[in-house]
Every structure is written in structure tokens, then in C-alpha cells.
Design a protein around this motif. Structure first.
Motif, mmCIF file in Angstrom:
data_model
loop_
_atom_site.group_PDB
_atom_site.id
_atom_site.type_symbol
_atom_site.label_atom_id
_atom_site.label_comp_id
_atom_site.label_asym_id
_atom_site.label_seq_id
_atom_site.Cartn_x
_atom_site.Cartn_y
_atom_site.Cartn_z
ATOM 1 N N GLY A 3 25.026 -54.174 -77.481
ATOM 2 C CA GLY A 3 26.166 -55.081 -77.442
ATOM 3 C C GLY A 3 26.025 -56.068 -76.315
ATOM 4 O O GLY A 3 25.042 -56.066 -75.564
ATOM 5 N N ASN A 4 27.011 -56.948 -76.213
ATOM 6 C CA ASN A 4 27.078 -57.874 -75.092
ATOM 7 C C ASN A 4 27.663 -57.163 -73.879
ATOM 8 O O ASN A 4 28.416 -56.196 -74.015
ATOM 9 N N TRP A 43 34.921 -60.042 -76.524
ATOM 10 C CA TRP A 43 34.192 -58.928 -75.938
ATOM 11 C C TRP A 43 34.842 -57.604 -76.319
ATOM 12 O O TRP A 43 34.177 -56.699 -76.833
ATOM 13 N N ASP A 95 35.723 -57.766 -80.799
ATOM 14 C CA ASP A 95 34.776 -58.084 -81.866
ATOM 15 C C ASP A 95 33.435 -57.379 -81.715
ATOM 16 O O ASP A 95 32.651 -57.350 -82.665
ATOM 17 N N ASP A 96 33.135 -56.861 -80.538
ATOM 18 C CA ASP A 96 31.822 -56.299 -80.255
ATOM 19 C C ASP A 96 31.965 -54.804 -79.972
ATOM 20 O O ASP A 96 32.261 -54.402 -78.847
ATOM 21 N N HIS A 123 30.191 -53.353 -76.836
ATOM 22 C CA HIS A 123 30.363 -54.080 -75.577
ATOM 23 C C HIS A 123 30.533 -53.134 -74.388
ATOM 24 O O HIS A 123 31.214 -52.113 -74.476
ATOM 25 N N ARG A 154 22.857 -59.457 -73.453
ATOM 26 C CA ARG A 154 22.823 -58.296 -74.313
ATOM 27 C C ARG A 154 22.336 -57.093 -73.498
ATOM 28 O O ARG A 154 21.533 -57.229 -72.573
#
Length: 434
Positions: free
Chosen positions: A43-44, A160, A163-164, A167, A197
Motif C-alpha cells: 500500500g501507500n 489514504w 481507499d487503500d 495503507h 509505496r
């Protein structure tokens, strides 16, 4: 890019909790116990400077963490939906539970590996793609690693946190401590960061030695006792306390503060406790070791400090004796009486909020009060304020806090609660004066 803007998970003393009032009564929050995701997770990653005050989302002050390198996990998994939902997230909305898992991943360690750098805009704007107008590239920082402890929660209305699913929100001070080829990277943040990432996985506590650390949280006292469990070999999924009837009972979590639990004493209205702990695999820590401790004198009227460390002794999980108790019946002073009314102040799908108004209807001043009622169905208290409630089945009792028990004739006070379940009329609503 800069750090993620997040709502810190600060916890006001005594408020927003469910209490254990009567020894032997355990109110359980139905945490979801879904299987851990397959590692590694990608993830980010964003960063933030510090935990909330006095606690992070796991229920520990920052100075009590097992590592200066800490992360926050997503409270919600709601891609494209930036609304806020009740915390803990109720079973009816289980699909919205993020990797925070209502606090069940608190205290676990994760090994984080740095990945690609974004050459575009990577700001986490709601409804916008990550790394807009650019691309992901590999550079000299890729592959750097750091082991960090889960200490906080990320629930903001941004891409963040919503949606991820994979994260991570990392401690800002940790970014330049990531190690590659045996050397800290030193200068990844800020010039070479841009919300990279990462990939990560859960790992056992590194180089673990010693034993658990225990502490009472702010506001803990004889009738509301919250204990924080830390220095864990593999996280904490539950605490069991030895009740006055000599049996082990499941401790209720303190909201979604994943390392804080509400426990009862080993004797009715006592101040001695015995607990055992289950880790992230639901195995008893240290083969079922029992930790025994008492409420310190400075906490008899409520712990003032955010965290009061506990000294304990250890033993086996088998009680050597069954405690005996002598129940006491509270007496109502002459001229003392009270009444209580209830109102629904808000509602939503799967839950609602109640407010109770307690009034001194007698000719004498009250030193305390107890309210009682019964739910009509399967409703459950999930948060409360200005009272110390306990629920057994449909029946609920709530006593005053130390600051709102004294009422002169005609005076009123209120307490409130968040309830999981549909709105239905309460039965047997009553008040007892003390």
C-alpha cells in the motif's frame, strides 16, 4: 509530499467507555476475528508526528510504547465512502472494518519495506488516484526496512485511510531510521519521500525478553478498572479476569483501544485483580501465566495520571481457592429519592444514542444514585459517559461517577450511552437514591 492529516485517537478520561460494575458481569464487544491477511501487504505510506493525548488509538501513552518506531492502521475499509461510522464498528457493518480490526491488531509488530517513489502528485485527495500525473519509479531507497509497532489508528476522510486497504501511517521520526545494507538511510524524508509505496507483514516482537507491562488508565477506580497491556510477544487479542465466583471471565475491551480492557476484582467491591492474556493467535501468553495486582491507593478515587504502572506477581492459571463474598444491600437515606427519564437523541442504521436525566425528587441531598432498565431486544451498550454501567443480558444498571453523584433536592444530572441495535422502548426504568 507532506504527512497525512489524521484525527488523533485521544481518549477523554472516564468518558466514552463501557464499564464493568458488578463483579462477575462481563459485557462483551463482538470484535470481528477475521483471519489475518496474507503477507506481504502492499500500500501507500504516509507519516504523522505523534500519538494523540493522552493516548494513541491502542490506549497507550507514547512514552509507554515498546518502540520509538510506530505505525497506525486503517480503521475503515470504505473505498469511495468518506463518511464516519461508529467506533468500534458493529457486526452489522463488518464489511467496513479495516486492518485496524477494531483495535485487535494493536501491539503487534510489523516489518515495513520501502518500495517505489512517486514522480507525480500523491496527496491522498478524496476520490483521486494516487500518484497522479506521474509514475512509480524504483530508486536507491527501495528495499530499506524497519520493524515498527502498531500503536494508533487512521480513520480520516481521505484516500489514504479509506481507499487503500494496505495503507500504513508511519511515525515521521522513523522515516530516516529505515535501514538498507546495515546503514540507516538518513535522508529519505523529506526530499525523497512523496508518500511512497511500501510492503509489510506482521512479525513477532523482535528480540523479546522480560514479561508483560501493565498499567491502569486515567479514571480507573474500584468500580471502573481499565488496564492497559503492553510489552507483548505477539500482540493481544483478549484479557480474562478471575471473578469473585472463582471463574475466568472475558474482559470487555475499552471501546476500540486495542490494548485496554475493563476488568473486575477477585472479590466483590475489592481492589485485587488476577488476569491472564491471549495473544494475536488467541493462545494464552506464557502458557496461561496469571498476573496478580492491586489498585494503588492513589487510584481509589480515580487514577489521575494517564497511565499508572502496576507491579504484579505471577502464578499458575488454576485458582488455589474460590473467593467467598458477602453481598451488601445499599440503603436509601430518609427523605432521599430520585427519578430517571430517557430520550433518544440520535439514531442511525444499526444503532442509536440515549440520554438519561436523573432528578433528586426527595427532600434530602443525594450522595449517589443508581439507574436501571431493561432493553426490549438484543441491544448492547457500546459507549457511555457520566455514569458507570454494566449489562447482563437485557438488564442494565448504571451508577453515578464521582463528580455527579451529589444532588441537592430538585437538582438534575444526565448520563448518556451509545447503543447497538434498533430503537425500542426501555422497560423497568428506575432510579435508586443513596
Amino acid at each position: 509530499m507532506g504527512s497525512a492529516s489524521r484525527r488523533k485517537a485521544a481518549r477523554p478520561a472516564v468518558l466514552a467507555v463501557i464499564a464493568v460494575l458488578v463483579v462477575g458481569v462481563s459485557v462483551l464487544w463482538p470484535w470481528q476475528s477475521g483471519a489475518a491477511p496474507v503477507a506481504p501487504i502492499t500500500g501507500n505510506a504516509t507519516h504523522f508526528d505523534a500519538l494523540g493525548a493522552p493516548y494513541g488509538g491502542c490506549g497507550l501513552p507514547q512514552n509507554m510504547l515498546d518502540s520509538p518506531d510506530f505505525v497506525a492502521l486503517n480503521v475503515y475499509n470504505t473505498p469511495g465512502d468518506y463518511s464516519f461510522y461508529p467506533r468500534p464498528i458493529p457486526p452489522a457493518q463488518a464489511a467496513k472494518i479495516g486492518l485496524w480490526d477494531n483495535g485487535r491488531n494493536c501491539g503487534r509488530f510489523v516489518q515495513v519495506t520501502i518500495g517505489d517513489y512517486c514522480t507525480g502528485v500523491n496527496d491522498g485527495a478524496p476520490g483521486q488516484p494516487f500518484c497522479r500525473n506521474g509514475s512509480w519509479v524504483t530508486d536507491g531507497y527501495a528495499g530499506a526496512q524497519l520493524t515498527m509497532v502498531v500503536a494508533d489508528s487512521c480513520g480520516d476522510a481521505n484516500a489514504w485511510c479509506r481507499d487503500d486497504p494496505g495503507h500504513l501511517d508511519l511515525s515521521t521520526a522513523s522515516l530516516n531510521r529505515f535501514v538498507k545494507n546495515g546503514v540507516p538511510v538518513g535522508d529519505m524524508n523529506p526530499a525523497h519521500w512523496n508518500n511512497r509505496r511500501v510492503s509489510w507483514s506482521y512479525v513477532p516482537a523482535p528480540s523479546y525478553t522480560g514479561d508483560l507491562k501493565l498499567g491502569f488508565l486515567q479514571g480507573s477506580q474500584r468500580y471502573w478498572t481499565a488496564v492497559a497491556v503492553s510489552h507483548l510477544p505477539n500482540g493481544v487479542h483478549g484479557v480474562e479476569f478471575l471473578g469473585a465466583d472463582g471463574t475466568w471471565q472475558q474482559a470487555q475491551p475499552d471501546s476500540d483501544l486495542g490494548q485496554a480492557f475493563l476488568i473486575g476484582p477477585t472479590a466483590t467491591a475489592g481492589t485485587a485483580y488476577a488476569i491472564r492474556v491471549r495473544d494475536a493467535s488467541d493462545a494464552l501468553v506464557n502458557d496461561g501465566r496469571v498476573y496478580r495486582f492491586t489498585l494503588p491507593d492513589q487510584c481509589l478515587s480515580g487514577c489521575a495520571a494517564a497511565y499508572t504502572a502496576i507491579s504484579y506477581t505471577t502464578g499458575t492459571s488454576t485458582p488455589t481457592t474460590t473467593p467467598t463474598t458477602t453481598p451488601t444491600t445499599p440503603t436509601t437515606p430518609a427523605g432521599a429519592s430520585c427519578a430517571v427519564t430517557s430520550a433518544v437523541t440520535s439514531s442511525w442504521t444499526g444503532g442509536h444514542q440515549l440520554e438519561f436525566t436523573v432528578k433528586n425528587t426527595g427532600s434530602a441531598a443525594l450522595t449517589g444514585w443508581t439507574t436501571a432498565f431493561s432493553f426490549a431486544g438484543g441491544q448492547q451498550l457500546t459507549n457511555s459517559w457520566n455514569a458507570v454501567p454494566a449489562q447482563t443480558g437485557r438488564q442494565v444498571q448504571a451508577v453515578n461517577q464521582s463528580y455527579n453523584g451529589s444532588l441537592s433536592p430538585g437538582a438534575t444530572t444526565t448520563w448518556g450511552a451509545v447503543v447497538t441495535g434498533t430503537v425500542q422502548p426501555l422497560a423497568e426504568l428506575a432510579c435508586t437514591a443513596r
